[in-house]
Design a protein around this motif. Structure first.
Motif, short mmCIF file in Angstrom:
data_model
loop_
_atom_site.label_atom_id
_atom_site.label_comp_id
_atom_site.label_asym_id
_atom_site.label_seq_id
_atom_site.Cartn_x
_atom_site.Cartn_y
_atom_site.Cartn_z
N GLY A 1 -13.30 6.22 -22.19
CA GLY A 1 -12.98 5.81 -23.56
C GLY A 1 -12.23 4.50 -23.61
N LYS B 1 -14.67 1.62 -22.75
CA LYS B 1 -15.50 1.28 -23.92
C LYS B 1 -14.70 0.42 -24.90
N HIS B 2 -13.44 0.77 -25.09
CA HIS B 2 -12.58 0.01 -26.00
C HIS B 2 -12.45 -1.44 -25.53
N GLY C 1 -15.75 4.69 -28.24
CA GLY C 1 -14.55 4.32 -27.50
C GLY C 1 -13.30 4.87 -28.16
N LEU D 1 -16.69 -0.09 -32.00
CA LEU D 1 -15.92 0.96 -31.33
C LEU D 1 -16.42 2.34 -31.77
#
Length: 150
Positions: free
Chosen positions: A63, A66-67, A97, A92
């Motif tokens: 997560g 992804k951010h 994310g 996002l």
């Protein structure tokens, strides 16, 4: 996790969720304290806090990756890459994310150092810094404060 493993993981997530390659460096940074990761604007590299993996596991780290990749890809494309920008919020959400990382502080960093209570209404105040009890009073009833624990 080894640096090579992290690099491969970031590259794979970039292709799978963003459809674009990640061609810069991803690394762990032990010096990060409260943030899960960061995107470096000048070098386009990504740094991640190893505490995320240690405390919360691979799912939370993915997560965070992804951010940071949202910041990366939007900045390279010249779009709004900051947290406040609509482009960032939309990407996002699309990629799944994390908006925020879970608390990464140690117990000693998170706990209050001083506990005060009001002598009148018994309201408790948790503080990291010491208060001058002759100068400050209770915000609820204006009663006197007393130090319970330091």
């Amino acid at each position: 996790m080894e640096e090579k493993e992290l690099q491969v993981l970031v590259e794979n997530i970039s292709i799978e969720f963003f459809g674009k390659p990640f061609v810069h460096i991803a690394r762990m940074n032990q010096r990060l304290r409260t943030t899960g990761g960061r995107y470096l604007l000048q070098t386009h590299d990504l740094e991640f806090n190893p505490r995320v993996l240690e405390r919360y596991g691979m799912e939370e780290l993915i997560g965070v990756i992804k951010h940071e990749l949202c910041h990366y890809h939007l900045h390279i494309e010249g779009k709004g890459y900051q947290h406040k920008d609509e482009d960032f919020k939309l990407l996002l959400k699309e990629t799944g994310g994390n908006r925020y990382v879970k608390d990464l502080r140690n117990e000693t960093e998170a706990r209050p150092n001083y506990i005060y209570h009001c002598k009148e209404c018994q309201y408790k105040y948790l503080r990291k810094r010491k208060l001058n009890t002759r100068k400050y009073v209770c915000g609820h009833c204006r009663g006197k404060l007393a130090l319970v624990r330091s």
